[in-house]
Design a protein around this motif. Structure first.
Motif, PDB file in Angstrom:
ATOM      1  N   TYR A 385      43.321  11.037  35.066  1.00 44.03           N
ATOM      2  CA  TYR A 385      44.462  10.338  34.483  1.00 44.03           C
ATOM      3  C   TYR A 385      43.986   9.108  33.711  1.00 44.03           C
ATOM      4  CZ  TYR A 385      46.167  12.775  38.647  1.00 44.03           C
ATOM      5  OH  TYR A 385      46.394  13.708  39.626  1.00 44.03           O
ATOM      6  N   GLN A 386      44.480   8.938  32.514  1.00 41.40           N
ATOM      7  CA  GLN A 386      44.250   7.686  31.799  1.00 41.40           C
ATOM      8  C   GLN A 386      45.375   6.733  32.186  1.00 41.40           C
ATOM      9  OE1 GLN A 386      45.013   7.103  27.524  1.00 41.40           O
ATOM     10  NE2 GLN A 386      42.823   6.829  27.301  1.00 41.40           N
ATOM     11  N   GLU A 387      45.002   5.536  32.644  1.00 44.99           N
ATOM     12  CA  GLU A 387      46.003   4.640  33.234  1.00 44.99           C
ATOM     13  C   GLU A 387      45.578   3.186  33.053  1.00 44.99           C
ATOM     14  OE1 GLU A 387      48.329   4.606  37.567  1.00 44.99           O
ATOM     15  OE2 GLU A 387      47.457   6.429  36.718  1.00 44.99           O
ATOM     16  N   TYR A 388      46.543   2.291  33.093  1.00 44.95           N
ATOM     17  CA  TYR A 388      46.196   0.870  33.104  1.00 44.95           C
ATOM     18  C   TYR A 388      45.553   0.522  34.449  1.00 44.95           C
ATOM     19  CZ  TYR A 388      48.943  -0.227  28.891  1.00 44.95           C
ATOM     20  OH  TYR A 388      49.419  -0.312  27.611  1.00 44.95           O
ATOM     21  N   TRP A 389      44.595  -0.387  34.405  1.00 48.53           N
ATOM     22  CA  TRP A 389      43.887  -0.786  35.607  1.00 48.53           C
ATOM     23  C   TRP A 389      44.838  -1.351  36.651  1.00 48.53           C
ATOM     24  CZ3 TRP A 389      40.517  -0.196  39.018  1.00 48.53           C
ATOM     25  CH2 TRP A 389      40.060  -1.220  39.850  1.00 48.53           C
ATOM     26  N   HIS A 390      45.821  -2.172  36.246  1.00 43.39           N
ATOM     27  CA  HIS A 390      46.720  -2.785  37.233  1.00 43.39           C
ATOM     28  C   HIS A 390      47.509  -1.731  37.991  1.00 43.39           C
ATOM     29  CE1 HIS A 390      50.762  -2.310  35.394  1.00 43.39           C
ATOM     30  NE2 HIS A 390      50.144  -2.414  34.237  1.00 43.39           N
ATOM     31  N   SER A 391      47.857  -0.644  37.326  1.00 41.63           N
ATOM     32  CA  SER A 391      48.612   0.421  37.982  1.00 41.63           C
ATOM     33  C   SER A 391      47.720   1.253  38.901  1.00 41.63           C
ATOM     34  CB  SER A 391      49.262   1.324  36.932  1.00 41.63           C
ATOM     35  OG  SER A 391      49.876   2.443  37.537  1.00 41.63           O
ATOM     36  N   TRP A 392      46.535   1.609  38.385  1.00 43.03           N
ATOM     37  CA  TRP A 392      45.638   2.449  39.182  1.00 43.03           C
ATOM     38  C   TRP A 392      45.273   1.765  40.496  1.00 43.03           C
ATOM     39  CZ3 TRP A 392      44.466   7.378  39.281  1.00 43.03           C
ATOM     40  CH2 TRP A 392      43.390   7.793  40.069  1.00 43.03           C
ATOM     41  N   LYS A 393      44.916   0.471  40.426  1.00 42.71           N
ATOM     42  CA  LYS A 393      44.487  -0.205  41.655  1.00 42.71           C
ATOM     43  C   LYS A 393      45.658  -0.462  42.597  1.00 42.71           C
ATOM     44  CE  LYS A 393      44.598  -5.011  39.996  1.00 42.71           C
ATOM     45  NZ  LYS A 393      43.794  -6.243  39.790  1.00 42.71           N
ATOM     46  N   HIS A 394      46.896  -0.587  42.053  1.00 42.25           N
ATOM     47  CA  HIS A 394      48.037  -0.779  42.947  1.00 42.25           C
ATOM     48  C   HIS A 394      48.324   0.491  43.746  1.00 42.25           C
ATOM     49  CE1 HIS A 394      51.900  -2.194  44.488  1.00 42.25           C
ATOM     50  NE2 HIS A 394      52.346  -0.970  44.224  1.00 42.25           N
ATOM     51  N   PHE A 395      48.321   1.631  43.079  1.00 48.67           N
ATOM     52  CA  PHE A 395      48.649   2.884  43.762  1.00 48.67           C
ATOM     53  C   PHE A 395      47.432   3.523  44.424  1.00 48.67           C
ATOM     54  CE2 PHE A 395      52.216   2.360  40.843  1.00 48.67           C
ATOM     55  CZ  PHE A 395      53.280   2.602  41.693  1.00 48.67           C
ATOM     56  N   HIS A 396      46.243   2.960  44.162  1.00 52.08           N
ATOM     57  CA  HIS A 396      45.010   3.413  44.835  1.00 52.08           C
ATOM     58  C   HIS A 396      44.231   2.167  45.250  1.00 52.08           C
ATOM     59  CE1 HIS A 396      46.200   6.588  41.969  1.00 52.08           C
ATOM     60  NE2 HIS A 396      45.865   7.412  42.945  1.00 52.08           N
ATOM     61  N   PRO A 397      44.723   1.433  46.239  1.00 49.62           N
ATOM     62  CA  PRO A 397      44.137   0.128  46.586  1.00 49.62           C
ATOM     63  C   PRO A 397      42.683   0.194  47.053  1.00 49.62           C
ATOM     64  CG  PRO A 397      45.748   0.826  48.241  1.00 49.62           C
ATOM     65  CD  PRO A 397      45.887   1.767  47.082  1.00 49.62           C
TER      66      PRO A 397
END
Length: 405
Positions: A385-397
């Protein structure tokens, strides 16, 4: 005299209580479900969910209190008091317009009025457009990101497979889900956003689901998971090269200006537009990453570094993999590089084609070996998935971060 004053204050409190019940719940609800300053950082999805259920009843109570006050006590006010209360109510109704219309997600980002597809010959979508592509039962379909980005979701079928094709521009996350829940095909509405990710609600149980991971966050089915359907993100040209018979979603003419607002969304990173940043290779809030989840472990790859290298051989959680970009620098792929029990490592030859180091076989961008010792062999695709870093780390802490050796 004292009793009269006390009664007057009590009656006045009822009016102000009515105003609060009429306006405050809706304002708080709109604040929590829209990306206003500070709102998305709160862990308030449960509050938002139940608040939506009681907004209308509280407003009815508030309106009744105000009507009661207007009938029996409004004329007892001084001229100034009448002006103040009438002005306040006028401002209140203006705020209702914003909370119930202007900032309501399903009105801001409407469903398509017409869903029309065309083959490549009759297509009007530019080939450079980035799309989400889905293949099922021998049928291929392409959904342009700038259309998806406005609507947030397209409810469709690919062949006989029902699909919910989603895209959230606040977190740059595309996902495709099976909309059948407990044997019933659901119709989903856009509720708003929490943690800068779109929240959708199914029609039957009114459960709220996060778009980024397909999990039910609150409601009757809390803890459930939508089944994910594999997809690819690429330019339309790259997709058609692999699937020449693909159908392509055409623009709905009702929303052309909205699509145009997202014209370059899929090509320019926010960090590239920020002239104040000295180190653009460090991960910023809106840095693009490619994320994978293998056997429950997540890992993120900085898009800018991948862009420079064009390919990455890596291994994590007992899986050997390849991440690579095509020549258009927008179409990306991720593959498991274990073939016939042997781990392969890849490079790009002088012509930009994929070749493995071990046998020098050539491979196409669909993971098929087209010449050499391994001709006919195929790499297994890994969903990424191409994603913003803030979103990726929130949903994959607990995500890992790829560090270039």
């Amino acid at each position: 005299m004292k009793n009269t004053l006390s009664k007057s204050l009590a009656v006045s409190y009822l009016f102000w209580g009515g105003v609060i019940l009429l306006l405050l719940p809706g304002l708080v609800h709109a604040y929590l479900l829209m990306p206003f300053p500070g709102s998305q950082n709160l862990n308030a999805i449960t509050v938002s969910y139940y608040l939506e259920k009681v907004v209308t009843p509280l407003r009815i109570v508030g309106a009744l209190l105000i009507v009661w006050y207007a009938i029996f006590y409004f004329n007892n006010n001084s001229r100034r008091g009448k002006i103040v209360k009438a002005s306040l109510l006028g401002l209140g109704f203006i705020s209702l317009y914003f909370t119930d219309f202007k900032f309501q997600a399903e009105r801001m980002f409407e469903e398509p009025q017409t869903i029309k597809f065309a083959n490549f010959i009759n297509n009007s979508v530019p080939e450079s457009t980035v799309i989400i592509g889905v293949v099922s039962n021998g049928v291929a379909k392409a959904y342009p990101l700038n259309y998806l980005g406005y609507h947030h979701k397209i409810q469709d079928n690919v062949g006989t497979q029902p699909v919910l094709v989603t895209y959230c521009t606040m977190c740059r996350s595309g996902r495709v889900y099976n909309p059948v829940v407990n044997g019933i095909r659901q119709n989903f509405r856009l509720v708003g956003a929490r943690h800068y990710n779109a929240v959708i609600e199914d029609e039957t149980t009114k459960t709220w689901w996060y778009q980024a991971n397909g999990k039910a966050a609150v409601g009757q089915l809390k803890g459930s998971q939508l089944d994910e359907i594999p997809y690819e993100q690429s330019t339309l040209a790259a997709w058609i090269n692999k699937h020449p018979g693909s159908l392509i979603l055409q623009p709905d003419h009702h929303y052309l200006s909205d699509y145009n607002d997202l014209k370059n969304y899929d090509k320019i990173q926010a960090v590239d537009k920020d002239s104040t940043l000295k180190n653009k290779d460090s991960l910023m809030r809106k840095s693009w990453v490619v994320g994978l989840v293998i056997n429950g472990q997540a890992k993120a790859y900085d898009w800018r570094r991948l862009f420079k290298k064009r390919f990455v051989n890596d291994s994590f959680n007992q899986t050997n993999l390849l991440l690579t970009l095509e020549k258009d620098s927008l179409t990306y792929h991720s593959f498991n590089t274990n073939v016939n029990g042997k781990v392969l490592h890849f490079n790009l030859d002088k012509s930009g084609q994929l070749t493995d180091v071990e046998t020098a076989s050539l491979w196409d961008w669909d993971g098929l070996s087209i010449s050499g010792v391994l001709k006919g062999s195929r790499l297994v695709k890994i969903q990424s998935y191409q994603e913003y870093w803030h979103s990726w780390k929130h949903f994959h802490p607990n995500t890992l971060i790829w560090k270039e050796l």
